[in-house]
Design a protein around this motif. Sequence first.
Motif, PDB file in Angstrom:
ATOM      1  N   GLU A  99       1.018  -1.222   0.045  1.00  7.94           N
ATOM      2  CA  GLU A  99       0.000   0.049   0.077  1.00  7.94           C
ATOM      3  C   GLU A  99       0.814   1.284   0.011  1.00  7.94           C
ATOM      4  OE1 GLU A  99      -3.643   0.936   2.644  1.00  7.94           O
ATOM      5  OE2 GLU A  99      -1.736   1.502   3.616  1.00  7.94           O
ATOM      6  N   GLN A 100       0.870   2.126  -1.052  1.00  6.22           N
ATOM      7  CA  GLN A 100       1.463   3.366  -1.176  1.00  6.22           C
ATOM      8  C   GLN A 100       0.557   4.324  -1.607  1.00  6.22           C
ATOM      9  OE1 GLN A 100       4.615   2.097  -3.965  1.00  6.22           O
ATOM     10  NE2 GLN A 100       6.163   1.218  -2.140  1.00  6.22           N
ATOM     11  N   MET A 101       0.402   5.232  -0.775  1.00  7.69           N
ATOM     12  CA  MET A 101      -0.773   6.228  -0.925  1.00  7.69           C
ATOM     13  C   MET A 101      -0.531   7.076  -2.304  1.00  7.69           C
ATOM     14  SD  MET A 101      -3.206   5.920   1.087  1.00  7.69           S
ATOM     15  CE  MET A 101      -3.350   4.624   2.156  1.00  7.69           C
ATOM     16  N   ASP A 102       0.641   7.261  -2.650  1.00  6.20           N
ATOM     17  CA  ASP A 102       1.049   8.143  -4.016  1.00  6.20           C
ATOM     18  C   ASP A 102       0.513   7.306  -5.190  1.00  6.20           C
ATOM     19  OD1 ASP A 102       2.933   6.130  -3.725  1.00  6.20           O
ATOM     20  OD2 ASP A 102       4.535   7.505  -4.268  1.00  6.20           O
ATOM     21  N   ASN A 103       0.626   6.068  -4.953  1.00  3.77           N
ATOM     22  CA  ASN A 103       0.106   5.008  -5.981  1.00  3.77           C
ATOM     23  C   ASN A 103      -1.410   5.258  -6.184  1.00  3.77           C
ATOM     24  OD1 ASN A 103       2.157   3.692  -7.626  1.00  3.77           O
ATOM     25  ND2 ASN A 103       2.655   2.900  -5.618  1.00  3.77           N
ATOM     26  N   ILE A 104      -2.146   5.524  -5.164  1.00  2.93           N
ATOM     27  CA  ILE A 104      -3.669   5.355  -5.131  1.00  2.93           C
ATOM     28  C   ILE A 104      -4.089   6.698  -5.367  1.00  2.93           C
ATOM     29  CG2 ILE A 104      -5.746   5.142  -3.445  1.00  2.93           C
ATOM     30  CD1 ILE A 104      -3.651   3.029  -2.025  1.00  2.93           C
ATOM     31  N   SER A 105      -3.292   7.807  -4.941  1.00  2.96           N
ATOM     32  CA  SER A 105      -3.886   9.333  -5.095  1.00  2.96           C
ATOM     33  C   SER A 105      -3.474   9.894  -6.451  1.00  2.96           C
ATOM     34  CB  SER A 105      -2.900   9.996  -4.159  1.00  2.96           C
ATOM     35  OG  SER A 105      -3.356   9.792  -2.735  1.00  2.96           O
ATOM     36  N   PHE A 106      -2.331   9.683  -7.161  1.00  5.45           N
ATOM     37  CA  PHE A 106      -2.008  10.158  -8.267  1.00  5.45           C
ATOM     38  C   PHE A 106      -2.873   9.939  -9.388  1.00  5.45           C
ATOM     39  CE2 PHE A 106       2.833  10.637  -7.401  1.00  5.45           C
ATOM     40  CZ  PHE A 106       2.753  11.924  -7.257  1.00  5.45           C
ATOM     41  N   PRO A 107      -3.757   8.970  -9.443  1.00  6.30           N
ATOM     42  CA  PRO A 107      -4.752   8.783 -10.553  1.00  6.30           C
ATOM     43  C   PRO A 107      -5.779   9.787 -10.466  1.00  6.30           C
ATOM     44  CG  PRO A 107      -4.099   6.533  -9.817  1.00  6.30           C
ATOM     45  CD  PRO A 107      -3.214   7.657  -9.007  1.00  6.30           C
ATOM     46  N   GLN A 108      -6.021  10.126  -9.301  1.00  5.69           N
ATOM     47  CA  GLN A 108      -7.098  11.353  -9.032  1.00  5.69           C
ATOM     48  C   GLN A 108      -6.658  12.655  -9.397  1.00  5.69           C
ATOM     49  OE1 GLN A 108      -8.497  11.206  -4.862  1.00  5.69           O
ATOM     50  NE2 GLN A 108      -7.202   9.150  -4.854  1.00  5.69           N
ATOM     51  N   VAL A 109      -5.227  12.956  -9.433  1.00  5.22           N
ATOM     52  CA  VAL A 109      -4.723  14.074  -9.947  1.00  5.22           C
ATOM     53  C   VAL A 109      -4.930  13.883 -11.399  1.00  5.22           C
ATOM     54  CG1 VAL A 109      -2.817  15.526 -10.163  1.00  5.22           C
ATOM     55  CG2 VAL A 109      -3.385  14.336  -8.068  1.00  5.22           C
ATOM     56  N   MET A 110      -4.544  12.879 -11.994  1.00  4.08           N
ATOM     57  CA  MET A 110      -4.659  12.455 -13.457  1.00  4.08           C
ATOM     58  C   MET A 110      -6.105  12.841 -14.043  1.00  4.08           C
ATOM     59  SD  MET A 110      -2.388   9.140 -13.486  1.00  4.08           S
ATOM     60  CE  MET A 110      -2.378   8.581 -15.068  1.00  4.08           C
ATOM     61  N   ALA A 111      -7.207  12.372 -13.490  1.00  8.44           N
ATOM     62  CA  ALA A 111      -8.369  12.391 -13.817  1.00  8.44           C
ATOM     63  C   ALA A 111      -8.748  14.180 -13.606  1.00  8.44           C
ATOM     64  CB  ALA A 111      -9.301  11.916 -12.741  1.00  8.44           C
ATOM     65  N   TYR A 112      -8.230  14.640 -12.614  1.00 14.65           N
ATOM     66  CA  TYR A 112      -8.651  16.259 -12.561  1.00 14.65           C
ATOM     67  C   TYR A 112      -7.864  16.810 -13.607  1.00 14.65           C
ATOM     68  CZ  TYR A 112      -8.164  20.817 -10.952  1.00 14.65           C
ATOM     69  OH  TYR A 112      -8.243  22.436 -10.873  1.00 14.65           O
ATOM     70  N   ARG A 113      -6.516  16.585 -13.872  1.00 13.36           N
ATOM     71  CA  ARG A 113      -5.702  17.264 -14.969  1.00 13.36           C
ATOM     72  C   ARG A 113      -6.709  17.042 -16.404  1.00 13.36           C
ATOM     73  NH1 ARG A 113      -3.980  20.852 -15.641  1.00 13.36           N
ATOM     74  NH2 ARG A 113      -3.042  20.193 -17.554  1.00 13.36           N
ATOM     75  N   LEU A 114      -7.187  15.838 -16.544  1.00 10.96           N
ATOM     76  CA  LEU A 114      -7.978  15.412 -17.823  1.00 10.96           C
ATOM     77  C   LEU A 114      -9.005  16.365 -17.819  1.00 10.96           C
ATOM     78  CD1 LEU A 114      -7.363  11.642 -18.393  1.00 10.96           C
ATOM     79  CD2 LEU A 114      -6.472  13.492 -19.733  1.00 10.96           C
ATOM     80  N   ALA A 115      -9.796  16.496 -16.897  1.00 11.06           N
ATOM     81  CA  ALA A 115     -11.093  17.115 -16.757  1.00 11.06           C
ATOM     82  C   ALA A 115     -10.729  18.641 -16.916  1.00 11.06           C
ATOM     83  CB  ALA A 115     -11.916  17.132 -15.331  1.00 11.06           C
ATOM     84  N   GLU A 116      -9.767  19.117 -16.543  1.00 11.64           N
ATOM     85  CA  GLU A 116      -9.110  20.439 -16.650  1.00 11.64           C
ATOM     86  C   GLU A 116      -8.871  20.756 -18.223  1.00 11.64           C
ATOM     87  OE1 GLU A 116      -8.814  23.270 -14.527  1.00 11.64           O
ATOM     88  OE2 GLU A 116     -10.144  22.127 -13.387  1.00 11.64           O
ATOM     89  N   SER A 117      -8.735  19.669 -18.856  1.00 15.13           N
ATOM     90  CA  SER A 117      -8.106  19.911 -20.305  1.00 15.13           C
ATOM     91  C   SER A 117      -9.465  19.621 -21.414  1.00 15.13           C
ATOM     92  CB  SER A 117      -6.937  18.787 -20.614  1.00 15.13           C
ATOM     93  OG  SER A 117      -5.899  19.335 -19.863  1.00 15.13           O
ATOM     94  N   GLY A 118     -10.669  19.437 -20.766  1.00 17.86           N
ATOM     95  CA  GLY A 118     -11.926  19.041 -21.171  1.00 17.86           C
ATOM     96  C   GLY A 118     -12.275  17.789 -21.606  1.00 17.86           C
TER      97      GLY A 118
END
Length: 144
Positions: A99-118
């Motif tokens: 269990e590594q929290m960055d592995n679990i958290s970074f995909p949420q940032v990815m989803a945010y970035r994609l949403a910000e890009s439309g």
Amino acid sequence: YRTALMTLLAVEDKTYRGASIASPSVPWGEAVHAEEPKGYGYNFVWSRDLYQVFSVFDAIGSLDIATDQLEYIYEYQQDDAGFIPQNTYVNGTTRWGGEQMDNISFPQVMAYRLAESGVDFEDVEYSYENVRRSAEYVVRHGPE
């Protein structure tokens, strides 16, 4: 620039779109032949390393590649509780289940970035539920 992009494209598996191994440097080399299977090294998919590759394709506007990478994580790595293992083989089978929290958290940032890009949920193979599950996992198991 082009060499760096070609290298990042080269580490993507050609069977599982979006699955980029962490590094092409191990296990291959003088002491280990590529045709010999080895269970160590960086020939696995870490979502945190995939985030780094994602950030490059996001930055240059290759949203189709960036989207493939996040779709891979949510389709092959995330479980029903929102957990994303430390790393997997390219087919999504867990290698080291840590269990590594960055592995679990970074995909949420990815989803945010994609949403910000439309890129909306209607445009992708994952849903709000994928993002919510991992966010809730971090809330339940992450640091206070």
